[in-house]
Motif scaffolding. Structure first.
Motif, PDB file in Angstrom:
ATOM      1  N   MET A   1       0.800  -1.192   0.000  1.00 22.84           N
ATOM      2  CA  MET A   1       0.000   0.000   0.000  1.00 22.84           C
ATOM      3  C   MET A   1       0.841   1.252   0.000  1.00 22.84           C
ATOM      4  N   SER A   2       2.088   1.146   0.359  1.00 25.68           N
ATOM      5  CA  SER A   2       2.935   2.311   0.371  1.00 25.68           C
ATOM      6  C   SER A   2       3.202   2.839  -1.014  1.00 25.68           C
ATOM      7  N   GLY A   3       2.876   2.068  -2.059  1.00 22.56           N
ATOM      8  CA  GLY A   3       3.061   2.535  -3.412  1.00 22.56           C
ATOM      9  C   GLY A   3       1.918   3.400  -3.889  1.00 22.56           C
ATOM     10  N   GLN A   4       0.885   3.609  -3.058  1.00 18.77           N
ATOM     11  CA  GLN A   4      -0.259   4.387  -3.436  1.00 18.77           C
ATOM     12  C   GLN A   4       0.119   5.846  -3.621  1.00 18.77           C
ATOM     13  N   THR A   5      -0.375   6.449  -4.694  1.00 21.05           N
ATOM     14  CA  THR A   5      -0.055   7.844  -4.969  1.00 21.05           C
ATOM     15  C   THR A   5      -0.923   8.763  -4.138  1.00 21.05           C
ATOM     16  N   VAL A   6      -0.474  10.008  -3.993  1.00 24.11           N
ATOM     17  CA  VAL A   6      -1.193  10.993  -3.203  1.00 24.11           C
ATOM     18  C   VAL A   6      -2.198  11.708  -4.088  1.00 24.11           C
ATOM     19  N   ASP A   7      -3.482  11.635  -3.738  1.00 21.56           N
ATOM     20  CA  ASP A   7      -4.524  12.239  -4.551  1.00 21.56           C
ATOM     21  C   ASP A   7      -4.729  13.707  -4.247  1.00 21.56           C
ATOM     22  N   ARG A   8      -4.524  14.090  -2.978  1.00 18.18           N
ATOM     23  CA  ARG A   8      -4.815  15.468  -2.601  1.00 18.18           C
ATOM     24  C   ARG A   8      -3.617  16.061  -1.873  1.00 18.18           C
ATOM     25  N   PRO A   9      -2.691  16.688  -2.605  1.00 16.13           N
ATOM     26  CA  PRO A   9      -1.588  17.341  -1.941  1.00 16.13           C
ATOM     27  C   PRO A   9      -2.057  18.608  -1.248  1.00 16.13           C
ATOM     28  N   GLY A  10      -1.185  19.250  -0.513  1.00 13.52           N
ATOM     29  CA  GLY A  10      -1.530  20.466   0.184  1.00 13.52           C
ATOM     30  C   GLY A  10      -1.729  20.214   1.657  1.00 13.52           C
ATOM     31  N   ALA A  11      -1.709  21.315   2.423  1.00 12.37           N
ATOM     32  CA  ALA A  11      -1.729  21.211   3.882  1.00 12.37           C
ATOM     33  C   ALA A  11      -2.961  20.485   4.398  1.00 12.37           C
ATOM     34  N   GLU A  12      -4.150  20.823   3.855  1.00 17.42           N
ATOM     35  CA  GLU A  12      -5.380  20.211   4.365  1.00 17.42           C
ATOM     36  C   GLU A  12      -5.366  18.696   4.164  1.00 17.42           C
ATOM     37  N   GLY A  13      -4.920  18.261   2.981  1.00 13.22           N
ATOM     38  CA  GLY A  13      -4.856  16.836   2.706  1.00 13.22           C
ATOM     39  C   GLY A  13      -3.865  16.130   3.604  1.00 13.22           C
ATOM     40  N   VAL A  14      -2.708  16.758   3.846  1.00  8.19           N
ATOM     41  CA  VAL A  14      -1.693  16.152   4.714  1.00  8.19           C
ATOM     42  C   VAL A  14      -2.210  16.010   6.136  1.00  8.19           C
ATOM     43  N   TYR A  15      -2.898  17.033   6.633  1.00  5.74           N
ATOM     44  CA  TYR A  15      -3.447  16.944   7.988  1.00  5.74           C
ATOM     45  C   TYR A  15      -4.474  15.818   8.084  1.00  5.74           C
ATOM     46  N   THR A  16      -5.279  15.654   7.043  1.00  2.00           N
ATOM     47  CA  THR A  16      -6.239  14.554   7.026  1.00  2.00           C
ATOM     48  C   THR A  16      -5.513  13.219   7.067  1.00  2.00           C
ATOM     49  N   GLY A  17      -4.441  13.098   6.293  1.00  2.00           N
ATOM     50  CA  GLY A  17      -3.646  11.881   6.288  1.00  2.00           C
ATOM     51  C   GLY A  17      -3.065  11.578   7.649  1.00  2.00           C
ATOM     52  N   VAL A  18      -2.584  12.613   8.335  1.00  2.00           N
ATOM     53  CA  VAL A  18      -2.013  12.427   9.670  1.00  2.00           C
ATOM     54  C   VAL A  18      -3.081  11.938  10.645  1.00  2.00           C
ATOM     55  N   LEU A  19      -4.256  12.549  10.616  1.00  2.00           N
ATOM     56  CA  LEU A  19      -5.330  12.125  11.514  1.00  2.00           C
ATOM     57  C   LEU A  19      -5.740  10.682  11.247  1.00  2.00           C
ATOM     58  N   LEU A  20      -5.777  10.303   9.977  1.00  2.00           N
ATOM     59  CA  LEU A  20      -6.156   8.942   9.631  1.00  2.00           C
ATOM     60  C   LEU A  20      -5.103   7.922  10.073  1.00  2.00           C
ATOM     61  N   ILE A  21      -3.824   8.267   9.926  1.00  2.00           N
ATOM     62  CA  ILE A  21      -2.788   7.313  10.339  1.00  2.00           C
ATOM     63  C   ILE A  21      -2.732   7.207  11.869  1.00  2.00           C
ATOM     64  N   LEU A  22      -3.039   8.313  12.561  1.00  2.00           N
ATOM     65  CA  LEU A  22      -3.126   8.248  14.017  1.00  2.00           C
ATOM     66  C   LEU A  22      -4.284   7.349  14.451  1.00  2.00           C
ATOM     67  N   LEU A  23      -5.423   7.454  13.737  1.00  2.00           N
ATOM     68  CA  LEU A  23      -6.563   6.586  14.029  1.00  2.00           C
ATOM     69  C   LEU A  23      -6.198   5.133  13.760  1.00  2.00           C
ATOM     70  N   ALA A  24      -5.539   4.879  12.626  1.00  2.00           N
ATOM     71  CA  ALA A  24      -5.137   3.510  12.291  1.00  2.00           C
ATOM     72  C   ALA A  24      -4.195   2.943  13.344  1.00  2.00           C
ATOM     73  N   THR A  25      -3.257   3.761  13.805  1.00  2.00           N
ATOM     74  CA  THR A  25      -2.294   3.311  14.810  1.00  2.00           C
ATOM     75  C   THR A  25      -2.990   2.977  16.128  1.00  2.00           C
ATOM     76  N   LEU A  26      -3.913   3.829  16.539  1.00  2.00           N
ATOM     77  CA  LEU A  26      -4.680   3.558  17.757  1.00  2.00           C
ATOM     78  C   LEU A  26      -5.462   2.255  17.622  1.00  2.00           C
ATOM     79  N   CYS A  27      -6.076   2.040  16.461  1.00  2.00           N
ATOM     80  CA  CYS A  27      -6.872   0.826  16.268  1.00  2.00           C
ATOM     81  C   CYS A  27      -6.003  -0.431  16.243  1.00  2.00           C
ATOM     82  N   ILE A  28      -4.774  -0.318  15.742  1.00  2.00           N
ATOM     83  CA  ILE A  28      -3.859  -1.460  15.779  1.00  2.00           C
ATOM     84  C   ILE A  28      -3.563  -1.843  17.228  1.00  2.00           C
TER      85      ILE A  28
END
Length: 299
Positions: A1-28
């Motif tokens: 999955m790390s080969g997946q391209t970034v669909d939405r660059p920019g600050a807002e998209g990056v912050y969304t990505g960070v929140l999602l990976i934090l959620l994924a980490t908590l769920c793990i």
């Protein structure tokens, strides 16, 4: 999955990505907490089976509702079978490690997976590793020794080696995903991974396993529920930011693991484990830097 391209660059998209990976980490961490609680009644093979059944019950309807049927098709069944076999052995070892070790210790040992990726990439991926990264790998494994604290009783009580074995399997899966990510939809890969776990663990579970009783059932269900959530959150996170940018945020797992261990089992994070974790995390971050990771790059 790390080969997946970034669909939405920019600050807002990056912050969304960070929140999602934090959620994924908590769920793990929550998934592994449920596995540790379930281990009093079920072994790792049974937990892999029940995890897959529950997770597929959530993932398949989601995939049917949000993707075309082609998401279930693949021309790379051999690659998926390899990933499913190695990955589910790794999941079983992860569950076994958490049943044997304090939450923080097991989590810290799993942080060694990126070190294995770096160490094995010249052999398996034909990638060049420079001297700085080899030094970081050596230092990182020194941190693992701090956590595992090997002794003459290692063979009699190989709990830490189970955690290291799980990390090795995770590393092998990460390298397989680099290849699969070039052609496969992440949800396709997730589907075959979890389905493979059910198929591989079904014979043992159906013949020798037991049904979860009322007290264990919520924990067993939690394994599957948090598996599905973390897979979906992680998949979505890689749409918003590069995997290398998101990787450092996964180290928040040690905080959640230490908290869960203390709340449920009164486990205390020891100084050697804390020091070893710091060394391993620092080594991994150094390797990320040497491979071209820069925090602002994804933005």
């Amino acid at each position: 999955m790390s080969g997946q391209t970034v669909d939405r660059p920019g600050a807002e998209g990056v912050y969304t990505g960070v929140l999602l990976i934090l959620l994924a980490t908590l769920c793990i961490v929550l998934m592994n907490t449920c596995a540790k609680a379930s281990s009093v009644a079920h072994n790792p093979v049974e937990m892999v089976f029940y995890r897959g059944v529950v997770a597929l019950g959530l993932l398949v309807p989601y995939m049917l509702a949000t993707r075309p049927l082609s998401v279930f098709r693949t021309r790379r069944i051999g690659a998926h079978l390899y990933r499913a076999a190695v990955g589910n052995v790794g999941v079983g070892l992860v569950f076994w490690a958490y049943s044997l070790l304090p939450m923080a210790n097991a989590t810290a040992l799993l942080f060694s997976a990126p070190l294995f990726v770096t160490a094995l990439s010249p052999l398996l991926l034909k990638e060049r590793v420079d001297g700085g990264r080899w030094m970081a790998v050596a230092v990182g494994f020194g941190g693992i020794l701090l956590i595992a604290r090997p002794s003459v009783n290692l063979l009699a009580d190989p709990a830490s080696m189970v955690g290291v074995g799980a990390a090795l399997c995770i590393a092998l899966v990460d390298m397989a995903l680099r290849n699969l990510g070039r052609t496969e939809n992440p949800l396709t890969t997730v589907f075959y991974f979890i389905l493979g776990g059910v198929v591989l663990s079904a014979p043992y579970t159906l013949i020798y396993g037991t049904l979860p009783d009322g007290g264990i059932l919520p924990w067993i269900a939690g394994i599957g529920i948090f598996t599905a959530i973390q897979q979906l959150a992680k998949t979505a996170a890689f749409r918003f930011a590069e995997a290398s940018f998101l990787a450092p945020y996964t180290y928040t797992a040690i905080v959640w693991a230490a908290l869960a261990g203390w709340l449920l089992w009164r486990e205390v994070l020891t100084v050697p484990v804390l020091a070893g974790t710091g060394v391993v995390v620092a080594s991994n971050l150094f390797i990320l830097r040497r491979t071209g990771f820069h925090p602002g790059k994804s933005a």
